[in-house]
Design an enzyme around this catalytic site. Structure first.
Site, PDB file in Angstrom:
ATOM      1  N   GLU A 154       0.748  -1.259  -0.206  1.00  0.00           N
ATOM      2  CA  GLU A 154       0.078   0.013   0.255  1.00  0.00           C
ATOM      3  C   GLU A 154       0.772   1.340  -0.100  1.00  0.00           C
ATOM      4  O   GLU A 154       0.540   2.248  -0.587  1.00  0.00           O
ATOM      5  CB  GLU A 154      -0.912  -0.100   1.259  1.00  0.00           C
ATOM      6  CG  GLU A 154      -2.302  -0.879   0.959  1.00  0.00           C
ATOM      7  CD  GLU A 154      -1.628  -2.075   1.799  1.00  0.00           C
ATOM      8  OE1 GLU A 154      -0.745  -2.553   2.048  1.00  0.00           O
ATOM      9  OE2 GLU A 154      -2.844  -3.098   1.607  1.00  0.00           O
ATOM     10  N   HIS A 205     -10.901  -4.297  11.222  1.00  0.00           N
ATOM     11  CA  HIS A 205     -11.499  -4.639   9.874  1.00  0.00           C
ATOM     12  C   HIS A 205     -13.010  -3.663   9.572  1.00  0.00           C
ATOM     13  O   HIS A 205     -13.612  -3.993   8.566  1.00  0.00           O
ATOM     14  CB  HIS A 205     -11.801  -5.926   9.501  1.00  0.00           C
ATOM     15  CG  HIS A 205     -10.393  -6.574   9.089  1.00  0.00           C
ATOM     16  ND1 HIS A 205      -9.646  -7.138  10.497  1.00  0.00           N
ATOM     17  CD2 HIS A 205      -9.801  -7.069   8.333  1.00  0.00           C
ATOM     18  CE1 HIS A 205      -8.532  -7.751  10.039  1.00  0.00           C
ATOM     19  NE2 HIS A 205      -8.607  -7.582   8.507  1.00  0.00           N
TER      20      HIS A 205
HETATM   21  C1  LIG Z   1      -2.263  -4.190   5.051  1.00  0.00           C
HETATM   22  C2  LIG Z   1      -3.370  -4.962   4.342  1.00  0.00           C
HETATM   23  N1  LIG Z   1      -3.489  -4.973   3.009  1.00  0.00           N
HETATM   24  C3  LIG Z   1      -4.593  -5.855   2.512  1.00  0.00           C
HETATM   25  C4  LIG Z   1      -5.412  -6.698   3.257  1.00  0.00           C
HETATM   26  C5  LIG Z   1      -6.364  -7.649   2.813  1.00  0.00           C
HETATM   27  N2  LIG Z   1      -5.659  -8.784   2.739  1.00  0.00           N
HETATM   28  C6  LIG Z   1      -6.098  -9.974   3.720  1.00  0.00           C
HETATM   29  S1  LIG Z   1      -5.390 -11.425   3.445  1.00  0.00           S
HETATM   30  C7  LIG Z   1      -4.658 -10.845   2.019  1.00  0.00           C
HETATM   31  C8  LIG Z   1      -3.913 -11.513   1.123  1.00  0.00           C
HETATM   32  C9  LIG Z   1      -2.373 -12.174   1.806  1.00  0.00           C
HETATM   33  O1  LIG Z   1      -1.783 -12.944   1.114  1.00  0.00           O
HETATM   34  P1  LIG Z   1      -0.808 -13.793   1.939  1.00  0.00           P
HETATM   35  O2  LIG Z   1       0.225 -12.947   2.646  1.00  0.00           O
HETATM   36  O3  LIG Z   1      -0.221 -14.654   0.806  1.00  0.00           O
HETATM   37  O4  LIG Z   1      -1.348 -14.723   2.736  1.00  0.00           O
HETATM   38  P2  LIG Z   1      -2.269 -16.009   2.453  1.00  0.00           P
HETATM   39  O5  LIG Z   1      -3.695 -15.413   2.550  1.00  0.00           O
HETATM   40  O6  LIG Z   1      -2.156 -16.441   0.926  1.00  0.00           O
HETATM   41  O7  LIG Z   1      -2.035 -17.067   3.559  1.00  0.00           O
HETATM   42  C10 LIG Z   1      -4.867  -9.553   1.647  1.00  0.00           C
HETATM   43  C11 LIG Z   1      -4.619  -8.685   0.533  1.00  0.00           C
HETATM   44  C12 LIG Z   1      -4.991  -6.637   4.654  1.00  0.00           C
HETATM   45  N3  LIG Z   1      -5.602  -7.498   5.545  1.00  0.00           N
HETATM   46  N4  LIG Z   1      -3.759  -5.959   5.206  1.00  0.00           N
END
Ligand SMILES: Cc1ncc(C[n+]2csc(CCOP(=O)(O)OP(=O)(O)O)c2C)c(N)n1
Ligand SMILES: [Mg+2]
Lengths: 336, 342
Positions: free
Chosen positions: A54, A123
């Site tokens: 971000e 959230h």
């Molecule tokens: C700072 C932030 N940006 C966006 C989100 C929305 N979000 C929640 S989980 C996620 C994906 C995370 O991907 P990864 O780190 O690969 O973990 P996975 O869910 O694949 O285990 C996103 C974009 C968030 N929670 N926090």
């Protein structure tokens, strides 16, 4: 008359503007899927996904805006602005002042906000008070599809940074994510008047900083925004049965604040009840009181806001967020 | 040193049964909000958490359930928490994305990437307050693009902080494939920040254990942070009810919901040239196809089945263990719900 859902309206107004202005580009996490209808129409050069970075992509959005593009930068939720506040606080909001008015950063930040469905306090925040606190930022919180589209169009024509906050309880997409798509076993208090509604044939920009009176009343004025407007309207109907006539003023934009209409309405009734889903202290509800006091108006005052970190437990959450019962009780108190 | 496969299996099965129960309760509407499961990553969690001891800390992401269970957090209080009950681990205030256990020095966050600074801070406190202790950060491959996580790696390296950075790489961040959002190579990235980096297939809990074992020894002895890059598949996708997984399971029902808007938009006047529009459509289709080819449909990627296969020769012991664990979860559900939901 056309009808649209809330997010459909925002996207439709955005699409209308994109068709006219090739400088508008849209980006954010998962945007190719979340805005797939825009992607297939405008192509991947103008609608793109980002890494979960971000600070980089919001910061880049600010400078791209300064250099002539009109980026629409999407945050997954307003809460996550926490990781990239610098781009808004110290950059987007400062360009115009620092350049002596010679340079601006006309970007639009879209962010889902608000609670009422059980994701918990990291959230479900509102945060418009925190954003509107910063000089140089325009902050929009629409409560109906027609306003959402019209204000989005206005945001895209504004010569400076605008944040448009879209309540998740009004968003079909979020509601499908959170429940209806995969399970029919949960229900949320979704205000029908906010999720779907009539919209104009062609979008025209609505003026920024103009509140609208959703309901007239002569005993007290409820000032609200977003989903809380619908809670206030519901409360006003109940209050009417008790012989209390409550008007409901929908701010629509937090900054600029429509001070004139706010004062006019409070002069009419002599009583103000602010219903604000954002945190109570040091925010919009106190600001409204200050504005009216500064105008030399005598009035009675009460507020129904969020006073603590939003609990995960649905039952606790419903008590912490402004609800119809709390609004009615506060209104009755004011009338004593 | 070699791991005890039986205890790794028991840890994984405990977490799996718990999360399967949570799934059922989510579909029944008793758990609110989003629900991110750790099913599929248990091999990584078990291989690491089984080596933690008193004084060690954990910084968890939005999938912290399995790590907390394996660390010894009480299942009943965890399930109460999921139900938003006042007796829950966090009094019903946190929910599954915001789980905290002070006693276990374990803190979760739903803010992607925030496990990095948290683990660095836990490790910093350990340097002063309980030397020999370490902190583990669990996060996804998507989080690797978050500035604060990369900054934490650098900080940990220059301060020689005792941190094990564990990247659970499922190749996705919600609906975005990592190869379109992540440049370069993650191991090189970690090495570039001064960390030692190891790669492992997370389906193999024993292998994770071995690599984590030598990494943790090194970290405990004060030689600085290590990056452990472990691949996995999330069997339920990003969260329960993810649309792409639903399309995969019931295309006839789910596809029209997506397709109507798409066909309308692609035909609209005023927009990109046809070739651009087609490229846009193609990229959506390819993410649907990628989901279709998703290995999560293949049992070969289930870490529990992988370890179970190695234990199958002792069928009696295996059966006794599984029966006991099934009874455990049954009792937990009875305690929490008063009855097992049918
Ligand atoms: C700072 C932030 N940006 C966006 C989100 C929305 N979000 C929640 S989980 C996620 C994906 C995370 O991907 P990864 O780190 O690969 O973990 P996975 O869910 O694949 O285990 C996103 C974009 C968030 N929670 N926090
Ligand atoms: Mg991932």
């Amino acid at each position: 008359m056309k009808t649209m859902s809330f997010i459909q309206a925002v996207d439709d107004a955005l699409a209308q503007a994109m068709a006219e202005d090739p400088h508008i580009i849209v980006f954010g996490e998962d945007i190719p899927l979340l805005r797939r209808d825009l992607l297939v129409r405008f192509g991947p050069r103008r609608v793109r996904g980002t890494p979960i970075s971000e600070s980089a992509f919001l910061g880049a959005g600010v400078a791209a805006a300064m250099a002539g593009l009109r980026p629409v930068v999407e945050m997954y939720m307003v809460d996550f602005l926490g990781v990239c506040m610098d781009a808004l606080l110290n950059h987007a909001a400062k360009v115009e002042a620092f350049s002596g008015g010679k340079w601006t950063a006309p970007l639009v930040v879209r962010a889902p906000c608000g609670g009422g469905y059980g994701d918990g306090g990291q959230h479900e925040q509102s945060l418009w008070g925190m954003l509107a606190h910063i000089p140089g930022l325009t902050v929009i919180v629409p409560s109906t599809p027609a306003d959402a589209g019209g204000l989005m169009l206005a945001a895209l024509k504004q010569d400076g940074p605008v944040i448009i906050l879209e309540h998740k309880l009004l968003s079909e997409m979020w509601l499908e994510f959170l429940g209806s798509g995969a399970r029919k076993t949960v229900s949320f208090d979704i205000p029908a008047g906010g999720t779907k509604g009539s919209v104009p044939q062609k979008w025209e920009p609505l003026p920024l900083g103009e509140a609208t009176l959703r309901r007239d009343g002569h005993d007290l004025t409820i000032i609200s925004l977003g989903v809380s407007v619908h809670r206030a309207l519901e409360a006003a109907t109940l209050l009417e049965a008790e012989g209390i006539s409550a008007g409901v003023l929908d701010l629509r934009t937090v900054s600029p604040l429509d001070k004139k209409t706010v004062c006019q309405e409070v002069i009419k009734t002599g009583r103000l009840l602010v219903v604000d889903e954002d945190y109570e202290t040091f925010g919009l509800s106190g600001e409204l009181a200050a504005v009216i006091l500064e105008a030399g108006i005598a009035f009675k005052y009460a507020r129904v806001c969020t006073q603590m970190t939003i609990p995960y437990s649905r039952h606790l959450e419903d008590e912490v967020l402004p609800n119809v019962k709390r609004i009615c009780t506060a209104a009755q108190q004011l009338m004593k | 040193m070699a791991p005890d496969l039986w205890s790794l299996y028991a840890l994984m099965l405990k977490a799996r049964l718990f999360e399967e129960a949570a799934t059922k309760l989510w579909y029944e509407g008793l758990i609110s909000g989003e629900m991110h499961l750790g099913t599929g990553e248990e091999g990584i969690i078990a291989g690491v958490v089984s080596q933690l001891r008193d004084g060690d800390a954990m910084a968890l992401d939005h999938r912290g359930t399995a790590a907390l269970l394996m660390r010894g957090v009480d299942s009943v209080s965890l399930l109460h928490e999921f139900l938003g009950h006042p007796q829950g681990l966090c009094g019903g205030m946190g929910g599954h994305m915001h789980l905290f256990s002070k006693e276990h020095l374990a803190a979760s966050s739903g803010i992607v990437g925030s496990a990095g600074p948290a683990a660095a801070g836990f490790a910093l406190a350990a340097q002063y307050l309980h030397p020999q202790s370490i902190a583990v950060a669990f996060f996804g491959d998507g989080a690797m693009n978050q500035g604060m996580l990369m900054e934490s790696m650098n900080l940990a390296a220059v301060w020689k902080l005792p941190v094990l950075f564990v990247c659970k790489d499922d190749g996705w961040g919600i609906t975005t494939q990592s190869d379109v959002s992540t440049a370069g190579n993650l191991d090189d990235r970690a090495r570039g920040l001064g960390l030692l980096a190891f790669s492992v297939d997370g389906v193999d809990a024993a292998r994770v254990w071995e690599i984590a074992h030598s990494a943790i020894e090194r970290i405990r002895s004060g030689e600085g942070p290590v990056f452990l890059h472990a691949r996995c598949v999330h069997l339920e996708g990003h969260f329960l009810g993810l649309q792409t997984i639903r399309i995969l399971r019931d295309p006839l029902k789910e596809m029209p919901k997506v397709a109507v808007g798409l066909t309308k938009s692609i035909l609209k006047l005023h927009g990109a040239a046809v070739s651009e529009r087609i490229t846009g459509l193609k990229s959506i289709m390819s993410s649907v196809i990628a989901a279709l080819r998703d290995p999560r449909r293949d049992h070969a990627h289930d870490p529990i089945l992988h370890t179970r296969a190695a234990l199958q020769s002792d069928e009696t012991r295996l059966k006794a263990m599984e029966d006991r664990m099934e009874e455990d979860i049954h009792n937990i559900l009875i305690t929490v719900l008063g009855e097992v939901p049918s």
